[in-house]
Design a protein around this motif. Structure first.
Motif, mmCIF file in Angstrom:
data_model
loop_
_atom_site.group_PDB
_atom_site.id
_atom_site.type_symbol
_atom_site.label_atom_id
_atom_site.label_comp_id
_atom_site.label_asym_id
_atom_site.label_seq_id
_atom_site.Cartn_x
_atom_site.Cartn_y
_atom_site.Cartn_z
ATOM 1 N N MET D 1 1.253 -2.034 -6.047
ATOM 2 C CA MET D 1 1.951 -2.466 -4.815
ATOM 3 C C MET D 1 2.467 -1.259 -4.034
ATOM 4 O O MET D 1 3.034 -0.333 -4.601
ATOM 5 C CB MET D 1 3.133 -3.374 -5.163
ATOM 6 C CG MET D 1 4.068 -3.582 -3.980
ATOM 7 S SD MET D 1 5.239 -4.914 -4.265
ATOM 8 C CE MET D 1 4.144 -6.333 -4.301
ATOM 9 N N LYS D 2 2.289 -1.302 -2.732
ATOM 10 C CA LYS D 2 2.780 -0.200 -1.906
ATOM 11 C C LYS D 2 4.290 -0.353 -1.669
ATOM 12 O O LYS D 2 4.806 -1.463 -1.619
ATOM 13 C CB LYS D 2 2.057 -0.209 -0.554
ATOM 14 C CG LYS D 2 0.558 0.077 -0.679
ATOM 15 C CD LYS D 2 -0.052 0.455 0.655
ATOM 16 C CE LYS D 2 -0.124 1.963 0.783
ATOM 17 N NZ LYS D 2 -1.044 2.400 1.873
ATOM 18 N N THR D 3 4.961 0.776 -1.531
ATOM 19 C CA THR D 3 6.387 0.701 -1.186
ATOM 20 C C THR D 3 6.690 1.747 -0.133
ATOM 21 O O THR D 3 6.037 2.786 -0.043
ATOM 22 C CB THR D 3 7.307 0.986 -2.393
ATOM 23 O OG1 THR D 3 7.060 2.296 -2.854
ATOM 24 C CG2 THR D 3 7.116 -0.014 -3.505
ATOM 25 N N ASP D 41 13.689 -6.498 -1.582
ATOM 26 C CA ASP D 41 12.357 -6.478 -0.997
ATOM 27 C C ASP D 41 11.532 -5.527 -1.854
ATOM 28 O O ASP D 41 11.809 -4.325 -1.910
ATOM 29 C CB ASP D 41 12.405 -5.972 0.457
ATOM 30 C CG ASP D 41 11.039 -6.031 1.142
ATOM 31 O OD1 ASP D 41 10.005 -6.065 0.442
ATOM 32 O OD2 ASP D 41 11.016 -6.058 2.379
ATOM 33 N N GLU D 42 10.535 -6.076 -2.531
ATOM 34 C CA GLU D 42 9.771 -5.233 -3.454
ATOM 35 C C GLU D 42 8.988 -4.162 -2.741
ATOM 36 O O GLU D 42 8.488 -3.236 -3.354
ATOM 37 C CB GLU D 42 8.833 -6.116 -4.273
ATOM 38 C CG GLU D 42 9.578 -7.100 -5.147
ATOM 39 C CD GLU D 42 8.663 -7.735 -6.173
ATOM 40 O OE1 GLU D 42 7.454 -7.835 -5.885
ATOM 41 O OE2 GLU D 42 9.162 -8.103 -7.249
ATOM 42 N N GLU D 43 8.885 -4.287 -1.414
ATOM 43 C CA GLU D 43 8.105 -3.304 -0.672
ATOM 44 C C GLU D 43 8.940 -2.114 -0.191
ATOM 45 O O GLU D 43 8.423 -1.220 0.455
ATOM 46 C CB GLU D 43 7.426 -3.977 0.532
ATOM 47 C CG GLU D 43 6.430 -5.059 0.097
ATOM 48 C CD GLU D 43 5.789 -5.774 1.273
ATOM 49 O OE1 GLU D 43 4.848 -6.543 1.049
ATOM 50 O OE2 GLU D 43 6.229 -5.568 2.420
ATOM 51 N N ILE D 63 11.318 10.897 1.316
ATOM 52 C CA ILE D 63 11.408 9.514 1.797
ATOM 53 C C ILE D 63 10.469 9.360 2.993
ATOM 54 O O ILE D 63 10.151 10.338 3.688
ATOM 55 C CB ILE D 63 12.850 9.111 2.173
ATOM 56 C CG1 ILE D 63 13.477 10.116 3.121
ATOM 57 C CG2 ILE D 63 13.701 8.971 0.926
ATOM 58 C CD1 ILE D 63 14.917 9.805 3.482
ATOM 59 N N ASP D 64 10.013 8.119 3.213
ATOM 60 C CA ASP D 64 9.068 7.880 4.298
ATOM 61 C C ASP D 64 9.749 7.770 5.648
ATOM 62 O O ASP D 64 9.191 8.177 6.666
ATOM 63 C CB ASP D 64 8.306 6.561 4.041
ATOM 64 C CG ASP D 64 7.401 6.644 2.835
ATOM 65 O OD1 ASP D 64 6.562 7.563 2.791
ATOM 66 O OD2 ASP D 64 7.555 5.809 1.924
ATOM 67 N N PRO D 197 -1.344 2.845 7.976
ATOM 68 C CA PRO D 197 -1.137 1.594 8.743
ATOM 69 C C PRO D 197 -0.150 0.653 8.057
ATOM 70 O O PRO D 197 0.695 0.040 8.714
ATOM 71 C CB PRO D 197 -2.534 0.965 8.805
ATOM 72 C CG PRO D 197 -3.487 2.079 8.493
ATOM 73 C CD PRO D 197 -2.765 3.048 7.618
ATOM 74 N N TRP D 198 -0.231 0.543 6.716
ATOM 75 C CA TRP D 198 0.692 -0.363 6.034
ATOM 76 C C TRP D 198 2.139 0.088 6.253
ATOM 77 O O TRP D 198 3.020 -0.716 6.547
ATOM 78 C CB TRP D 198 0.363 -0.394 4.525
ATOM 79 C CG TRP D 198 1.243 -1.371 3.787
ATOM 80 C CD1 TRP D 198 0.995 -2.692 3.580
ATOM 81 C CD2 TRP D 198 2.517 -1.101 3.208
ATOM 82 N NE1 TRP D 198 2.029 -3.279 2.902
ATOM 83 C CE2 TRP D 198 2.983 -2.323 2.662
ATOM 84 C CE3 TRP D 198 3.315 0.042 3.101
ATOM 85 C CZ2 TRP D 198 4.210 -2.432 2.014
ATOM 86 C CZ3 TRP D 198 4.538 -0.065 2.455
ATOM 87 C CH2 TRP D 198 4.969 -1.288 1.918
ATOM 88 N N LYS D 199 2.389 1.379 6.094
ATOM 89 C CA LYS D 199 3.768 1.881 6.266
ATOM 90 C C LYS D 199 4.244 1.742 7.707
ATOM 91 O O LYS D 199 5.381 1.393 7.972
ATOM 92 C CB LYS D 199 3.847 3.351 5.826
ATOM 93 C CG LYS D 199 3.700 3.503 4.303
ATOM 94 C CD LYS D 199 4.012 4.915 3.820
ATOM 95 C CE LYS D 199 3.930 4.940 2.280
ATOM 96 N NZ LYS D 199 4.101 6.304 1.742
ATOM 97 N N LYS D 200 3.305 1.993 8.669
ATOM 98 C CA LYS D 200 3.680 1.865 10.070
ATOM 99 C C LYS D 200 4.089 0.424 10.384
ATOM 100 O O LYS D 200 5.060 0.179 11.092
ATOM 101 C CB LYS D 200 2.511 2.293 10.952
ATOM 102 C CG LYS D 200 2.894 2.392 12.417
ATOM 103 C CD LYS D 200 1.798 3.025 13.252
ATOM 104 C CE LYS D 200 2.235 3.039 14.724
ATOM 105 N NZ LYS D 200 1.185 3.625 15.582
ATOM 106 N N THR D 201 3.340 -0.537 9.827
ATOM 107 C CA THR D 201 3.666 -1.947 10.048
ATOM 108 C C THR D 201 5.016 -2.292 9.419
ATOM 109 O O THR D 201 5.840 -2.983 10.016
ATOM 110 C CB THR D 201 2.569 -2.850 9.425
ATOM 111 O OG1 THR D 201 1.320 -2.484 10.003
ATOM 112 C CG2 THR D 201 2.856 -4.308 9.681
#
Lengths: 290, 290, 290, 290, 290, 290
Positions: D1-3, D41-43, D63-64, D197-201
């Motif tokens: 899973m992505k975080t 939130d697991e993400e 950190i992102d 893209p996932w992180k941007k969303t």
């Protein structure tokens, strides 16, 4: 290195006990929710237990000694050494006592009237035993606190409850008809531990200093100047156990008289001392009186 | 059994008074909102009253004695016995005083300039009387606190207000132009009660111990070792009322000198004592100095 | 009138310092957010400064003297007079020390292994200088606290951080591999100010009383009655610096022996004194021991 | 899973930020002193960092994304993606700004007058850069807070400090002569992370809901009944972005009009609506306005 | 720019009033001990005054309007415009009322029995006037609170005191024999100010929104789904002043019915609505109901 | 008038229960230490009882109904009507469960391994019964809390204790090897009372509103504007039980769609709604969802 495992009672007595140890010379540091607080004496390991269970821990040797009430020693029928009795200073002057109470308008007037009735109490074993010894057949049921409400709500005919002034009992519309036991804080020891000379000495040191600190809470030092020829008269008035200390005043035929007295008598003692001729009276606080 | 009814002032002085009684040897226990707190002396009954009304209660005999300010005794024109003056320790060094204040830019400069003007104050009777004695005709109106705002808002031309440092008055843009009275806590007694020898003696005991406890707040015990030949020199320096106590040191030609001094002088006294040869100086706290 | 400008350290030490001054005889009154609190001595002006910056203020003469840690004197390379060392009482027994810590599983084992690495610390100048002296080339970066997190997050390879017990460092998965400095509170003075005889004397008075109050926190007065023939034996046991004070008891061949001892030894001393024959032992608190 | 690793600013903004996240739909649970609070939130994985250091953590990918002020992004010259600007509700209406201040009576009037002078600030790099760009040679020194005192004590000639109303600066006898930067809370992202893209969303979702919750703090729902023939008139008055919702009233020729408006205008809007014929006006609170 | 000077009552009502203004759309910010708090409306200037003195300030024009009790308007015999009555939500359901109370065992049973007696009260003028109108000759004396104690101590024969439930009066051993006045919070205005159209409109706006916010505390929004053919039945049950709003449900022959009702009736209303066929009932909070 | 006697659980659940009743429409006012708080419904009488004893009071008819855990109903083997299950919102997501735990390094791995062993628990009867049913002979002893310490100290081989996350058990060096029961708050009624139609209806009303208020804590209202032609698509996405409410927007071919959804889904729902074309989305809080 030898160590003594010592039990501190949890709850209402905990804070008072830790403060008493500090006055006696030991700092106990409770870290959060741990049952094993630090103490600045390598010869002692502390444990925090409920007063209700302390004597069970002492009996089975989990801890060597501890503080708890006489009531819970009796309730647990624990076979422990009762080393000494400690009178903590309390709000009221009354001793704590376990009493039998019934509704104010009840026909129950004596222990015998409880034959066949239901009693609610936190002290189940002691109460059962107490009535059995007197050949009164009662049904004793465990109560989780708020015991007074048990009678009001019809769950019980009478309660056995601890009280100092009786005011909570009265406030619930009940009356005390009998006193079963007076209780007080005891220092207890495991019987095997108490046979170990090192442990017995260590327990003796703790008792000596705890009692010295307790005594000092109610005593003060008193010092005054007295004309030489009034010395005998002043000393006769002083309610001190030990002979007072005498010293001279500089270039004077007065003397200094110093002693330790009960704090409660000071307010009446001082006017008397003045009337006999004492002057320059000072009172100072004490940490320990051994 | 005889009892003395004693009034404790409500509000800002209440806590300080109860704490002072405790240091003096009496525990007062205020139970909730009752006006009649418990005290651990069967010869005293306590009552809590507003300082503003205390002298009225003492005058009419509801209570035998009590503590209140000189200002409110004057305001109520109460016919009571003023037994003694008690100087509580305060934040500021200034005495409390009732002053006349006007806007900083006002033309009013003297009492006389108030002729025909409006004055706002909590101390209505005293103020009316004060101006009448001086034949100045003023209109005095009662204020429920926040008296400074009365001038700002045009409800009054001047105020008569109590102050220690004057800073609140200044902060509202006012200036002090006159001081009408200095005030302090008084122990007062009902005139009949004070003729009763038992009550007079009891009041005397209270005064003696209250003042002893107040004095002890500002004094400390001081003890030092001094070479025999410096004794006279050291004693000359000590600002003590009574001759100091002298004792010997073990196997030594030094002596121990002990006395009671004002806490404020210690920080300057100690360097001087050292320079003259004193050693091993200790300071200890006092509970009472009679 | 001459005045001494004195710096009180802000933050964790501020409350302890003000309380220590009060025990020493000076009341400091911090009014809100002002940096210049009142003090009841016309010869002193107080200023509150961060411990990190104190020595810069002392060096440039903004203040004459102040309290700060040895670490920040070193960090600022301030040219000031170090007058004395003050050991505040602390929770732990360990001295505060600045240590080098790395991840528990790191290959870095000695100072030399840090060659070319990044170090995060609040003590940038001291750390740079320390490694330069040892000819180890490191990149030292300033950290705003939470320094342990810098290694975890990859912002640094090692940290230089202050610690007493090491437990915070350990809790972040780091291990201490080197100790760079031990630090303690110092009383420092501006070099010019310290040449002024009046200022030097005033600083001496402050040091004398601060240390007297600090010492009194850990000492108590002890007084006991001893049979005449046991006096020598008892005195040999007493761990007091000065010879004890001797006085007689009224109508008795016992004597009173009084002295000052370390509070920590009392709990072991009292049982010994009793075993030798002492009685009526009392312990009393002290304000100052000079 | 992505975080997504997200940084919460420590200190004054921490509580406001956590509360804002809760309104947005995420519960953050700070457990004691840990830097890594739980979030439901697991993400997302949360980290708490000082606002001063946030952009360094985001830049190096620890950190992102995270929240910090524009000022500290500039100070750290961090190469990060500035995603959006968040206007937290504040006590004052003024924006936070970094200003140059000098003593009220100083001759320094313009930036140029600082040539060769000493400036004290927490924002060392930014300040150095700012003056270098303008070719003014100044000496910038790091200050640990209480920066205003640096000028008073002679440690600096001017300060660069953050302020909203200027009142603290004024209270220290300084005046503002120049504004260097306005600052505000920014949501920033690591440049690599923002290309994923996932992180941007995910960052987009966070921004959308944070801003929706912030907007709802200042907006309310408003609903009223209006006679059919007054509808146009009422709608013209309503300052709503979107067209209002219309519904019928039971058995009536009135209609219900509902919309969302700025809370600040309501007190003036309601009397106007009534004057045009609206009735039964209700206002209700909102959680989010997207 | 014109401004309205508005008085906020000090003390027990202050917090409730400021909170009510906030719900109404105005933020009042009390800065420390100032009597003039900030408000976020350039057309209003706030002042904090004691409720007891408010009407005097309004009468003399220091402030244009304010909130106070009917009792103190009467006591001050102030000539002011009573604009509206505000019913604050209170703990008890009883109105506040000024009553005459005497010892429980007193012979005084009617107003007339007080002829020649002493009455203690905070409301001196009103009480004097009340008895004068009835030709009863009484001696009315000012009391600084704790008025019940005046009778117990013999300073008075009766009291005139404010009460909601009568429990304090009963607890002091007194009984209520007469009610002199019911009182409630009033919005009052200076008569001249109220003739100024701009000020009258501004006061009207304040009243409108204060009452809207007060009403909303006891009302809620209610919304439910109803089968088309049960609509009439449901609407008959709804105790709403205005006709409910009707909307359709998606692809369904049910309708949505929405209205505003008294919060107290909801617990009984919901079971009834369900029994008639309503479903999906939701209740939501309201900020204002105009 | 008929009344229903209702039991509120004392201790940790008391505050949450009273707050839940308030949201449901009933104000409960606990006056000091009384067991009988006031409630603003003449048809209900409240009583506060320990959760451990509640079912005994319900069974014997002292109260008609009450709230307690399933665990204590089982422990007391009370013959009561279980009316409904109430899921209070909790910190953790885990259900409360009674588990069997042993030292982490114990050989005990299954229930059967406890044959002949000692178990400490607060739930004595239930535990005895549970093992008897499975023909495992164990010795079950009552524990006054701190049950984990019983194993550590050797007073027991295993414990039966309640836990949500297991973290306290783990922190004491124990491991969970078996789950005996899951428990939750139940609304129970006396069997006779529940046959009385009036009482059954009243209990039904309470359950209905308590559950409505509980549900509303986790749900919100959602309203949005949608282009006519996207309506179907938007509605398909909405996770609402009931069909959404539809209304028109003024002069527009958009429609307003309103519904109630679980608060937890909103943060993911809103981005999806936007992507499909919804605009002007608002979320508002709910008091009750029936």
């Amino acid at each position: 290195m030898k160590t003594l495992k010592f039990g501190i009672p949890k709850g209402s007595l905990q804070k008072a006990t830790i403060s008493l140890f500090e006055k006696s010379g030991w700092k106990i540091n409770v870290n959060g929710r741990s049952y094993f607080p630090d103490i600045n004496d390598e010869e002692i390991e502390c444990a925090i237990c409920r007063a209700q269970e302390m004597s069970r821990y002492v009996e089975n040797g989990t801890i060597d000694a501890g503080l708890t009430g006489l009531d819970w020693i009796e309730e647990n029928k624990s076979d422990v050494e009762i080393v000494d009795d400690l009178v903590y200073s309390k709000v009221s002057q009354e001793p704590a006592r376990w009493v039998l109470a019934v509704p104010a308008d009840s026909n129950i007037k004596r222990l015998e009237d409880l034959q066949g009735k239901k009693i609610s109490t936190e002290l189940v074993n002691f109460t059962k035993h107490y009535f059995k010894e007197r050949n009164i057949d009662v049904d004793v049921e465990f109560s989780w606190g708020a015991t007074e409400a048990k009678v009001v709500s019809g769950l019980a005919d009478a309660i056995v409850e601890v009280t100092e002034t009786g005011s909570t009992i009265k406030a619930h519309g009940l009356k005390i008809i009998y006193e079963l036991m007076q209780t007080n804080t005891q220092l207890i020891a495991n019987k095997e531990s108490y046979k170990d000379p090192w442990k017995k000495t260590k327990i003796g040191q703790i008792i000596l200093l705890l009692k010295g600190a307790l005594r000092a809470e109610n005593m003060v030092g008193l010092k005054m100047n007295v004309p030489q020829d009034k010395t005998e008269e002043v000393i006769k008035i002083l309610p001190s156990l030990n002979a007072p200390t005498m010293a001279s005043l500089h270039n004077s035929d007065w003397v200094s008289v110093e002693t330790v007295v009960d704090a409660k008598v000071v307010r009446d003692l001082i006017p008397t001392l003045i009337s006999v001729g004492a002057e320059g009276i000072i009172e100072y606080p004490l940490n320990k009186v051994i």
